[in-house]
Design an enzyme around this catalytic site. Structure first.
Site, PDB file in Angstrom:
ATOM      1  N   HIS A 104      -4.439  -4.721  -2.436  1.00 12.66           N
ATOM      2  CA  HIS A 104      -4.858  -4.386  -1.062  1.00 12.66           C
ATOM      3  C   HIS A 104      -5.026  -2.893  -0.879  1.00 12.66           C
ATOM      4  CE1 HIS A 104      -3.171  -8.522   0.391  1.00 12.66           C
ATOM      5  NE2 HIS A 104      -4.287  -8.618  -0.294  1.00 12.66           N
ATOM      6  N   ILE A 118       0.840  -1.220   0.000  1.00 15.64           N
ATOM      7  CA  ILE A 118       0.000   0.000   0.000  1.00 15.64           C
ATOM      8  C   ILE A 118       0.866   1.259   0.000  1.00 15.64           C
ATOM      9  CG2 ILE A 118      -1.913  -1.149   1.203  1.00 15.64           C
ATOM     10  CD1 ILE A 118      -0.814   0.158   3.816  1.00 15.64           C
ATOM     11  N   CYS A 173     -16.105  12.478   7.950  1.00 17.64           N
ATOM     12  CA  CYS A 173     -16.285  13.147   6.657  1.00 17.64           C
ATOM     13  C   CYS A 173     -16.852  14.567   6.828  1.00 17.64           C
ATOM     14  CB  CYS A 173     -17.238  12.292   5.803  1.00 17.64           C
ATOM     15  SG  CYS A 173     -17.609  13.014   4.197  1.00 17.64           S
TER      16      CYS A 173
HETATM   17  N1  APR Z   1      14.244  -9.449   0.209  1.00 18.99           N
HETATM   18  C1  APR Z   1      13.545 -10.599  -0.064  1.00 18.99           C
HETATM   19  N2  APR Z   1      12.567 -11.079   0.730  1.00 18.99           N
HETATM   20  C2  APR Z   1      12.283 -10.376   1.854  1.00 18.99           C
HETATM   21  C3  APR Z   1      12.966  -9.187   2.213  1.00 18.99           C
HETATM   22  C4  APR Z   1      13.986  -8.735   1.334  1.00 18.99           C
HETATM   23  N3  APR Z   1      14.696  -7.616   1.583  1.00 18.99           N
HETATM   24  N4  APR Z   1      12.449  -8.737   3.401  1.00 18.99           N
HETATM   25  C5  APR Z   1      11.477  -9.620   3.757  1.00 18.99           C
HETATM   26  N5  APR Z   1      11.391 -10.597   2.838  1.00 18.99           N
HETATM   27  C6  APR Z   1      10.433 -11.712   2.792  1.00 18.99           C
HETATM   28  C7  APR Z   1      10.148 -12.331   4.139  1.00 18.99           C
HETATM   29  O1  APR Z   1      11.029 -13.431   4.356  1.00 18.99           O
HETATM   30  C8  APR Z   1       8.697 -12.800   3.975  1.00 18.99           C
HETATM   31  O2  APR Z   1       8.632 -14.155   3.550  1.00 18.99           O
HETATM   32  O3  APR Z   1       9.211 -11.154   2.354  1.00 18.99           O
HETATM   33  C9  APR Z   1       8.121 -11.903   2.888  1.00 18.99           C
HETATM   34  C10 APR Z   1       7.101 -10.906   3.428  1.00 18.99           C
HETATM   35  O4  APR Z   1       5.991 -11.661   3.855  1.00 18.99           O
HETATM   36  P1  APR Z   1       4.831 -10.943   4.707  1.00 18.99           P
HETATM   37  O5  APR Z   1       5.455 -10.148   5.809  1.00 18.99           O
HETATM   38  O6  APR Z   1       3.841 -12.007   5.042  1.00 18.99           O
HETATM   39  O7  APR Z   1       4.196  -9.894   3.707  1.00 18.99           O
HETATM   40  P2  APR Z   1       3.177 -10.172   2.523  1.00 18.99           P
HETATM   41  O8  APR Z   1       3.431 -11.494   1.888  1.00 18.99           O
HETATM   42  O9  APR Z   1       3.205  -8.980   1.669  1.00 18.99           O
HETATM   43  O10 APR Z   1       1.774 -10.217   3.315  1.00 18.99           O
HETATM   44  C11 APR Z   1       0.602 -10.252   2.546  1.00 18.99           C
HETATM   45  O11 APR Z   1      -0.671  -9.864   4.555  1.00 18.99           O
HETATM   46  O12 APR Z   1      -1.031  -8.754   6.543  1.00 18.99           O
HETATM   47  C12 APR Z   1      -1.394  -8.821   5.218  1.00 18.99           C
HETATM   48  O13 APR Z   1      -2.312  -7.067   3.987  1.00 18.99           O
HETATM   49  C13 APR Z   1      -1.103  -7.541   4.499  1.00 18.99           C
HETATM   50  O14 APR Z   1      -0.515  -7.273   2.169  1.00 18.99           O
HETATM   51  C14 APR Z   1      -0.185  -7.964   3.365  1.00 18.99           C
HETATM   52  C15 APR Z   1      -0.470  -9.458   3.226  1.00 18.99           C
HETATM   53 ZN    ZN Z   2     -19.077  11.350   3.501  1.00 18.40          ZN
END
Ligand code: APR
Ligand code: ZN
Length: 260
Positions: free
Chosen positions: A128, A110, A161
């Site tokens: 999202h 986001i 609002c």
């Molecule tokens: N390079 C590569 N991988 C990375 C790095 C990096 N610098 N930093 C973190 N990661 C990996 C982590 O190991 C993890 O597996 O990115 C992944 C991030 O996973 P999440 O934290 O679960 O994020 P995401 O997959 O985007 O979550 C999806 O969950 O909470 C909701 O709405 C929220 O959009 C989000 C959704």
């Molecule tokens: Zn309104």
């Protein structure tokens, strides 16, 4: 040894990019951690610091007290987001657009960093939503998140609002809130028609976003996963590169340019 294997994988993915015409890049919070934004599920991530239940849509709607708590947390996160700058991984994806290889980016993030890195708006599908805007849930009037932040910093605990007094919420999709229909449908279609699907920085645990790599495989495309940790889709991938998104994507795009 590890670097030699990674280098061979970088080379293999560079060849896949050269052979591809319709690349879909799918990103999660891991593509933005090198920009200073925490991800959710890594140790020390947001879900280690905040209770995900406080971000549930139904709880947000349920009372002014829960909205006050939500806005307090969102206000803290806002300043991290607004100071963040795109990193090498975001810019590498822009290079794919410049090579006319990129069909689109489907992002769960986001933070608007793909657009800030220079990706065309019409190339980004924000599954999202975005933290750049705030909507009235009643009359749908739209406010900039910056304007609402100014109200919060002046002491307003729960913004409403101006037009109709309705509840204001950032234009992000919270747990329990309906997914954006058009974006979700479009993302599935683009995933199915991709010939190369590249996951960058996602744990692939949140549905329906995490279905996209499978749609790509069902459509006959190749699947590449670039992530620090393993995911449950690794066994379906043609190549899995373990490491930091900025370094790996930077190396891949440099290799494509050398070969191109
Ligand atoms: N390079 C590569 N991988 C990375 C790095 C990096 N610098 N930093 C973190 N990661 C990996 C982590 O190991 C993890 O597996 O990115 C992944 C991030 O996973 P999440 O934290 O679960 O994020 P995401 O997959 O985007 O979550 C999806 O969950 O909470 C909701 O709405 C929220 O959009 C989000 C959704
Ligand atoms: Zn309104």
């Amino acid at each position: 040894m590890k670097d030699r294997i990674l280098d061979e994988q970088v080379d293999k993915v560079a060849n896949m990019i050269l052979d591809a015409d319709r690349i879909v890049v799918f990103t999660g919070a891991g593509v933005s951690t090198e920009s200073g934004i925490s991800d959710f599920r890594s140790p020390g991530g947001l879900w280690d610091r905040y209770d995900p239940n406080d971000f549930l849509y139904q709880r947000f709607l349920s009372s002014p007290e829960s909205r006050e708590k939500y806005w307090e947390m969102n206000s803290e996160l806002y300043n991290t987001l607004v100071d963040a700058k795109p990193n090498r991984a975001h810019y590498a994806v822009v290079e794919l657009e410049k090579m006319e290889k990129l069909d689109c980016v489907i992002t769960q993030n986001i933070d608007n960093l793909h657009q800030e890195a220079g990706l065309s708006d019409d190339k980004v599908i924000e599954l999202h939503g975005t933290n750049m805007w705030v909507n009235c849930l009643d009359c749908h009037k739209r406010y900039s998140r910056k304007e609402i932040q100014e109200r919060l910093e002046k002491g307003i605990k729960v913004p409403y609002c101006d037009e109709c007094g309705g509840i204001l919420k950032p234009a992000t999709i919270s747990f329990g809130q309906a997914m954006p229909y058009e974006e979700t449908r479009e993302a599935e279609m683009r995933s199915r028609s991709s010939d190369l699907f590249m996951v960058i920085g996602s744990s692939l645990v949140v549905q329906p976003a995490a279905m996209m790599p499978m749609y790509a495989k069902e459509g006959g495309g190749k699947l590449v996963i670039i992530n620090m940790e393993s995911t449950s889709y690794d066994r379906n991938a043609d190549v899995v590169l373990r490491g930091k998104a900025g370094d790996i994507m930077g190396r891949i795009v440099d290799r494509v340019k050398c070969k191109g």
